[in-house]
Write a protein that holds these residues in place. Structure first.
Motif, PDB file in Angstrom:
ATOM      1  N   THR A 191       0.837  -1.188   0.000  1.00  0.00           N
ATOM      2  CA  THR A 191       0.000   0.000   0.000  1.00  0.00           C
ATOM      3  C   THR A 191       0.882   1.252   0.000  1.00  0.00           C
ATOM      4  O   THR A 191       2.053   1.210   0.395  1.00  0.00           O
ATOM      5  N   THR A 192       0.301   2.366  -0.413  1.00  0.00           N
ATOM      6  CA  THR A 192       1.055   3.620  -0.440  1.00  0.00           C
ATOM      7  C   THR A 192       1.490   4.022   0.965  1.00  0.00           C
ATOM      8  O   THR A 192       2.599   4.541   1.157  1.00  0.00           O
ATOM      9  N   THR A 251       4.984   5.527  -4.315  1.00  0.00           N
ATOM     10  CA  THR A 251       3.864   4.613  -4.530  1.00  0.00           C
ATOM     11  C   THR A 251       4.332   3.454  -5.402  1.00  0.00           C
ATOM     12  O   THR A 251       5.292   3.596  -6.167  1.00  0.00           O
TER      13      THR A 251
END
Length: 456
Positions: A374-375, A405
């Motif tokens: 996930t970011t 990201t």
């Protein structure tokens, strides 16, 4: 999916190597006025309009090559066999053929021989001839030569494309035609969603024996003569409800050790197998430990951004004590320090010891290849990494990473937004990769880090 291959075929000194360099943008092929200069068949990546493919350069078919006291002449049996061998191998390995002729010399008997053999070897696939052949009239620098290009229609190949590989004239139209053929082939190709595992390594390390043991039946010829396997052979199976394609390949030799002819194409098949694979199982002979050629093949795998496992075969033939496996592991890790994320397994394809663990390990690595972070995870890792060890300054300025990201998997690729991408030093990039792996190891899988300047 593997990149398609475009092969250059033609008699000597028509400019195939110059065209190869023009299409790939690199001077990888030796260019000389002496016919037959190209000794090695080369494979390099090219790109046109966002479409990536490989270009394969071949040695020229030489009708005047001396064999013993005799000289090959146009139409002689030896010359025709020489043409047929090269054309057949090019046809087997490529998706599009570029038949290169010389606009300055005009149509020659050798061009007719090659054209006839190429046409006869095309396969009829659902009403279409495959692979498609594009006629390339090279050395058409002058308007006078371009006016006589029409005479090449007599070869019966189709519309001739007049170009100058040396100056680049006409290569754009030629590449548009190549891409048109490749896109048509791609539309007709069903996507293979199986986990693809290529078994690669230098000759005679036991690749085919390993395949046979995994599959449980004699699917490949096993011999102690190096180079028995000439083709990349696909074996499909289902393991724990997971469709798997095992690709057995010819052994990859050092370039200077490659025997002319079929074996050169075997190396190309092996390289293409690595490109097609999700995971490459690099097989090493335990009786010789790791060699320079093993590290060379590992470099091919890394350059292709493929996941990998190291399979140390013939472990039953090694005299062991309590420290042997640790010593072997340390030595291999040292030689493959650029792939320290790759898991290792010691097996015997002959006795079957630990062979049952090879496929599960490769599939585990394949799963790791598809993981997405996930970011928030990525930014936490990056922030902690910078807090622990800020980037060193360069000319008074230091790299500053604002956020990041994951933009793709297969392989995992991370885009980091920074103040200046040019400040990203190799050593700091490696540090960041190691910090990511501490949070999530991505077992056996390379990680890509890309840097982009953040807009103010």
């Amino acid at each position: 999916m593997a990149k398609p291959i475009v092969a250059l075929v033609g008699r000597p000194n028509v400019g195939k190597s110059t065209l190869f360099n023009r299409l790939t943008g690199e001077r990888l092929a030796i260019v000389d006025e002496v016919p037959g200069t190209t000794r090695d068949r080369l494979l390099a990546e090219a790109e046109w309009s966002g479409y990536f493919f490989f270009v394969m350069d071949t040695g020229g078919i030489d009708p005047s090559k001396e064999r013993g006291q005799s000289t090959l002449s146009i139409g002689s049996k030896d010359f025709i066999n020489q043409i047929r061998e090269q054309a057949e191998l090019a046809m087997q390995e490529s998706d599009v053929i570029l038949f290169v002729v010389d606009g300055q010399t005009g149509v020659t008997p050798a061009d007719h021989e090659i054209a006839n053999i190429l046409r006869r070897m095309q396969r009829n696939v659902e009403g279409e001839l495959y692979p498609p052949i594009v006629l390339v009239v090279n050395k058409a620098e002058s308007a006078k030569i371009r006016q006589i290009v029409a005479e090449f229609y007599e070869l019966g190949i189709g519309d001739p494309y007049a170009i100058s590989a040396l100056h680049g004239t006409g290569t754009g139209d030629l590449l548009d035609e190549v891409i048109r053929h490749l896109e048509a082939i791609e539309e007709d190709t069903e996507e293979d969603t199986s986990a693809k595992i290529a078994i690669v390594g230098k000759p005679n390390v036991g690749k085919s024996s390993l395949l046979n043991k995994i599959v449980g039946q004699e699917r490949a010829i096993v011999s102690n003569i190096p180079g028995t396997t000439r083709d990349a052979v696909d074996t499909k199976l289902v393991y724990n409800d997971i469709p798997v394609t095992l690709i057995d390949t010819a052994g990859i030799r050092r370039r200077g050790k490659v025997i002319p002819g079929v074996e050169k194409y075997s190396v190309i098949r092996s390289m293409n197998a690595i490109e097609r694979a999700d995971v490459a199982a690099l097989v090493i002979d335990a009786t010789t430990s790791i060699t320079a050629q093993d590290t060379h093949i590992a470099g091919y795998i890394k350059d292709a951004w493929k996941s990998a496992i190291v399979v140390v075969n013939k472990w039953d033939l090694v005299e062991k004590d309590a420290y042997t496996i640790n010593d072997y592991t340390a030595h291999i890790r040292q030689e493959l320090n650029f792939m320290d994320y790759v898991p290792m397994i010691f097996i015997s394809a002959l006795t079957g010891k630990r062979v049952d663990q090879v496929l599960p390990l490769a599939l585990q690595v394949q799963e790791e290849r598809l993981v997405r972070l996930t970011t928030s995870q990525i930014n936490r890792i990056i922030q902690n990494a910078q807090d622990r060890h800020p980037a060193p300054s360069k000319t008074g300025r230091a790299l500053r990473i604002y956020y990041g990201t994951q933009v793709r998997s297969d392989p995992p690729t991370f885009l980091l937004y920074v103040n200046n991408p040019e400040l990203a030093h190799f050593s700091y990039i490696r540090y960041l990769e190691n910090q990511i792996r501490k949070d999530y190891p991505f077992l056996g899988t390379p990680i890509r880090l890309a840097f982009k300047k953040r807009r103010e």
